[in-house]
Design an enzyme around this catalytic site. Sequence first.
Site, mmCIF file in Angstrom:
data_model
loop_
_atom_site.group_PDB
_atom_site.id
_atom_site.type_symbol
_atom_site.label_atom_id
_atom_site.label_comp_id
_atom_site.label_asym_id
_atom_site.label_seq_id
_atom_site.Cartn_x
_atom_site.Cartn_y
_atom_site.Cartn_z
ATOM 1 N N LYS A 1 -16.857 -37.531 -9.943
ATOM 2 C CA LYS A 1 -16.447 -36.503 -10.914
ATOM 3 C C LYS A 1 -17.219 -36.665 -12.226
ATOM 4 O O LYS A 1 -17.702 -35.675 -12.792
ATOM 5 C CB LYS A 1 -14.926 -36.574 -11.157
ATOM 6 N N GLN B 1 -6.413 -39.964 -11.980
ATOM 7 C CA GLN B 1 -6.799 -40.128 -10.578
ATOM 8 C C GLN B 1 -5.622 -40.662 -9.765
ATOM 9 O O GLN B 1 -5.008 -41.659 -10.130
ATOM 10 C CB GLN B 1 -8.005 -41.085 -10.486
ATOM 11 N N ASP C 1 -6.338 -30.469 -13.089
ATOM 12 C CA ASP C 1 -6.023 -30.659 -11.667
ATOM 13 C C ASP C 1 -5.004 -29.614 -11.190
ATOM 14 O O ASP C 1 -4.827 -29.428 -9.991
ATOM 15 C CB ASP C 1 -5.445 -32.065 -11.425
HETATM 16 C C1 BQF Z 1 -17.853 -35.229 0.990
HETATM 17 C C2 BQF Z 1 -9.104 -37.451 -2.424
HETATM 18 C C3 BQF Z 1 -7.434 -38.204 -0.877
HETATM 19 C C4 BQF Z 1 -6.704 -38.770 -1.909
HETATM 20 C C5 BQF Z 1 -7.155 -38.679 -3.204
HETATM 21 C C6 BQF Z 1 -17.304 -35.319 -1.434
HETATM 22 C C7 BQF Z 1 -15.195 -36.155 -2.210
HETATM 23 C C8 BQF Z 1 -14.851 -36.440 -0.899
HETATM 24 C C9 BQF Z 1 -15.706 -36.137 0.138
HETATM 25 C C10 BQF Z 1 -14.280 -36.437 -3.337
HETATM 26 C C11 BQF Z 1 -10.374 -36.790 -2.760
HETATM 27 C C12 BQF Z 1 -11.217 -36.170 -1.708
HETATM 28 C C13 BQF Z 1 -10.799 -36.790 -4.080
HETATM 29 C C14 BQF Z 1 -16.938 -35.597 -0.128
HETATM 30 C C15 BQF Z 1 -12.114 -36.197 -4.508
HETATM 31 C C16 BQF Z 1 -12.319 -35.304 -2.288
HETATM 32 O O1 BQF Z 1 -19.085 -35.222 0.819
HETATM 33 O O2 BQF Z 1 -17.351 -34.893 2.063
HETATM 34 C C17 BQF Z 1 -16.428 -35.590 -2.469
HETATM 35 O O3 BQF Z 1 -14.706 -37.066 -4.274
HETATM 36 N N1 BQF Z 1 -12.966 -35.977 -3.364
HETATM 37 C C18 BQF Z 1 -9.965 -37.371 -5.057
HETATM 38 O O4 BQF Z 1 -10.291 -37.388 -6.248
HETATM 39 O O5 BQF Z 1 -8.794 -37.941 -4.733
HETATM 40 C C19 BQF Z 1 -8.359 -38.027 -3.456
HETATM 41 C C20 BQF Z 1 -8.618 -37.545 -1.136
#
Ligand code: BQF
Length: 290
Positions: free
Chosen positions: A52, A96, A119
Amino acid sequence: MVLLDGKKTSADIRKEIALEVEELKKNNKKAPHLVAIIVGNNGASITYVNAKVKACKEVGFESTLIELPKEISEQELINKINTLNNDKFIDGFIVQLPLPEHINEENIIMAINPDKDVDGFHPTNIGKMTLNLPTFIPATPFGILELLERYKIETSGKNVIVIGRSNIVGTPISILLGQKRNVGNATVTLTHSRTVDLPKITKQADIIIVALGVPNFLKADMVKEGVVIVDVGITRVEDTSKKNRFKLIGDVDFKEVSQKASYITPVPGGVGPMTIAMLLKNTLLACKRK
Ligand code: BQF
């Protein structure tokens, strides 16, 4: 079969946002400023939050990462949130998730000023979303809408099956797709662990959104020919052959299901990158609203 390429689409969106930021700067306006709070050192969370911050840099946003120890008390975290709520140089911030066991996520989310809640998790913003009022739509459902829109996938009148009822994905996307909106007007069924005979339901679906967190859960014999598949699952499993030691597995058995699908998101490179891009979109929106 057409791949719903979230990697490319998110790059397009980031380029569009970067152009808008340049415009803002030309007009002597401040660039959007996103703050991310991370508590503790969960490996996956660190990866996500770093992605991010990196995305912010790429589009010309200001960004600040606040790293707090896992022992921090709920009250201390709320105090930090209040400082950000009152800081006029910050357009939006995120905490987060997940948080350590001793901190109540609900209390944390409710401490965030809804106008800075990029968010879109605050009950006020979920309420607005549900009433189809202007708000921050949670980044993952927002990313799914954007992906369907950019690939011109018709949702109006379609049978959409959502698998998984989380507050962050399943519940909001089921609400959004049923609404009277550009990508919407679908007939939505929200399924979960108590659903009886899921395959019978999924076989009727024109569009299936899987947000369960069970690797390779959706199999080819559960879907009809020509179905549109959106895979939100991203389970991290160790893979010693990878330089970052992990690979990501989706909730859809891609090898099987892609044979029957008309459109399908890959994992990685599907919904995940869209989530990051839409967080940027919400932050730009928060900045412009001020
Ligand atoms: C990709 C998330 C579960 C719990 C908390 C790119 C992300 C993921 C995959 C990513 C996620 C999932 C995020 C890919 C943010 C998505 O290339 O497939 C980016 O950074 N995500 C999060 O902040 O908290 C989570 C999933």
